[in-house]
Design a protein around this motif. Structure first.
Motif, PDB file in Angstrom:
ATOM      1  N   LEU A   1      -6.820   0.239   1.277  1.00 35.63           N
ATOM      2  CA  LEU A   1      -5.672  -0.549   1.740  1.00 35.63           C
ATOM      3  C   LEU A   1      -5.317  -1.629   0.719  1.00 35.63           C
ATOM      4  O   LEU A   1      -4.139  -1.897   0.464  1.00 35.63           O
ATOM      5  N   SER A   2      -6.326  -2.235   0.126  1.00 36.37           N
ATOM      6  CA  SER A   2      -6.078  -3.237  -0.909  1.00 36.37           C
ATOM      7  C   SER A   2      -5.354  -2.622  -2.098  1.00 36.37           C
ATOM      8  O   SER A   2      -4.388  -3.190  -2.624  1.00 36.37           O
ATOM      9  N   GLN A   3      -5.786  -1.441  -2.501  1.00 34.23           N
ATOM     10  CA  GLN A   3      -5.160  -0.768  -3.632  1.00 34.23           C
ATOM     11  C   GLN A   3      -3.714  -0.390  -3.343  1.00 34.23           C
ATOM     12  O   GLN A   3      -2.883  -0.327  -4.249  1.00 34.23           O
ATOM     13  N   SER A   4      -3.411  -0.153  -2.075  1.00 33.87           N
ATOM     14  CA  SER A   4      -2.048   0.233  -1.697  1.00 33.87           C
ATOM     15  C   SER A   4      -1.132  -0.969  -1.487  1.00 33.87           C
ATOM     16  O   SER A   4       0.063  -0.805  -1.245  1.00 33.87           O
ATOM     17  N   GLY A   5      -1.698  -2.174  -1.559  1.00 35.07           N
ATOM     18  CA  GLY A   5      -0.908  -3.375  -1.367  1.00 35.07           C
ATOM     19  C   GLY A   5      -0.899  -3.920   0.046  1.00 35.07           C
ATOM     20  O   GLY A   5      -0.218  -4.915   0.319  1.00 35.07           O
TER      21      GLY A   5
ATOM     22  N   PHE B   1     -12.143  -5.334   5.720  1.00 35.78           N
ATOM     23  CA  PHE B   1     -13.289  -5.966   5.058  1.00 35.78           C
ATOM     24  C   PHE B   1     -14.011  -6.927   6.003  1.00 35.78           C
ATOM     25  O   PHE B   1     -15.244  -6.998   6.025  1.00 35.78           O
ATOM     26  N   SER B   2     -13.239  -7.687   6.773  1.00 32.00           N
ATOM     27  CA  SER B   2     -13.839  -8.627   7.714  1.00 32.00           C
ATOM     28  C   SER B   2     -14.713  -7.901   8.726  1.00 32.00           C
ATOM     29  O   SER B   2     -15.823  -8.351   9.057  1.00 32.00           O
TER      30      SER B   2
ATOM     31  N   PRO C   1     -14.386 -20.910   3.006  1.00 36.03           N
ATOM     32  CA  PRO C   1     -15.055 -21.950   3.801  1.00 36.03           C
ATOM     33  C   PRO C   1     -14.038 -22.728   4.631  1.00 36.03           C
ATOM     34  O   PRO C   1     -12.898 -22.925   4.222  1.00 36.03           O
ATOM     35  N   THR C   2     -14.441 -23.130   5.813  1.00 39.53           N
ATOM     36  CA  THR C   2     -13.550 -23.912   6.674  1.00 39.53           C
ATOM     37  C   THR C   2     -13.440 -25.339   6.144  1.00 39.53           C
ATOM     38  O   THR C   2     -14.250 -25.796   5.340  1.00 39.53           O
TER      39      THR C   2
ATOM     40  N   VAL D   1     -17.426  -6.540  -1.245  1.00 34.94           N
ATOM     41  CA  VAL D   1     -16.053  -6.912  -0.908  1.00 34.94           C
ATOM     42  C   VAL D   1     -15.494  -7.801  -2.020  1.00 34.94           C
ATOM     43  O   VAL D   1     -16.160  -8.751  -2.450  1.00 34.94           O
ATOM     44  N   PRO D   2     -14.280  -7.517  -2.509  1.00 34.48           N
ATOM     45  CA  PRO D   2     -13.678  -8.382  -3.532  1.00 34.48           C
ATOM     46  C   PRO D   2     -13.657  -9.837  -3.073  1.00 34.48           C
ATOM     47  O   PRO D   2     -13.428 -10.127  -1.893  1.00 34.48           O
ATOM     48  N   ALA D   3     -13.881 -10.741  -4.018  1.00 34.34           N
ATOM     49  CA  ALA D   3     -14.034 -12.164  -3.676  1.00 34.34           C
ATOM     50  C   ALA D   3     -12.860 -12.708  -2.872  1.00 34.34           C
ATOM     51  O   ALA D   3     -13.037 -13.511  -1.961  1.00 34.34           O
ATOM     52  N   LYS D   4     -11.649 -12.268  -3.196  1.00 31.88           N
ATOM     53  CA  LYS D   4     -10.482 -12.851  -2.516  1.00 31.88           C
ATOM     54  C   LYS D   4     -10.410 -12.476  -1.042  1.00 31.88           C
ATOM     55  O   LYS D   4      -9.651 -13.093  -0.273  1.00 31.88           O
TER      56      LYS D   4
END
Length: 208
Positions: A163-167, A176-177, A198-199, A190-193
């Motif tokens: 899904l990330s690769q598809s935008g 990812f969550s 952090p809250t 999981v990619p860092a972004k």
């Protein structure tokens, strides 16, 4: 007689060839064996089922010994007697996929899925095989996997990557969550972004 789908050392200390869709200990980058289905019985009558189970057990042992050509021949014998045996078709698919013969692997997984459309190991490994050539179809299959098994952590991880690769950033973030919630050990994949930021309160505490 109970049957094991197959052999191997690819995942969960498991069995060579069968697609562990919910296991978090396998490498998320490889087609997976499965330790599920030990109570499933092959198709066919009592005699055919017993013969198929014995051959499946032999194929497992051959695969565990690294004798993949012999294992392949054994699983083909299972199909001679029981042409809809999903375990044999899956294991033939896994052998082909491990040899980078993706078209042959997908064909075998399709035959396993013709016998059982919800067979997670075949769905998961087929999705992996399709990632580079048909990512949209792969996404659809991963979505089916997680609809069948809501705890399939690595399926969520791979879904998020596609899904990330598809935008689709929002969809990727959700996938990812969920993967991390199910298995925190997957966070490093999981990619860092997409990792939880952090809250404000935790940041304030950190600055004290």
């Amino acid at each position: 007689m109970r049957t094991r789908q197959i052999l191997g050392s690819l995942a969960c200390g498991a069995v060579l060839l069968t697609g562990a869709t919910g296991c978090s200990e396998e490498s998320p980058g490889k087609p997976q064996p499965s330790n599920s289905g030990n109570s499933d019985k092959p198709n066919g009558g009592d005699n055919t089922g017993a013969a198929s189970a014995d051959l499946l057990k032999l194929g497992v042992e051959q695969g565990q010994a690294g004798k993949l050509d012999e294992a392949k021949a054994t699983f083909e014998k299972v199909l001679d007697a029981d042409e809809n045996n999903k375990f044999a078709w899956f294991n033939l698919g896994f052998i082909a996929q491990s040899r980078n013969q993706n078209d042959e692997a997908i064909s075998s997984y399709d035959k396993a899925l013709a016998a059982d459309a919800s067979y997670k190991p075949a769905l998961y490994n087929k999705a992996i095989a399709l990632e580079s050539t048909e990512p949209t179809k792969s996404v659809d299959i991963y979505r089916k996997v997680v609809s069948i098994d809501s705890k399939a952590s690595t399926a969520y991880l791979r879904l998020g990557t596609l899904l990330s690769q598809s935008g689709d950033t929002a969809g990727a973030r959700n996938a990812f969550s969920t993967a991390i919630r199910l298995d925190k050990r997957l966070a490093s994949s999981v990619p860092a972004k997409y990792r939880a930021a952090p809250t404000a309160s935790s940041s304030a505490r950190a600055g004290r």
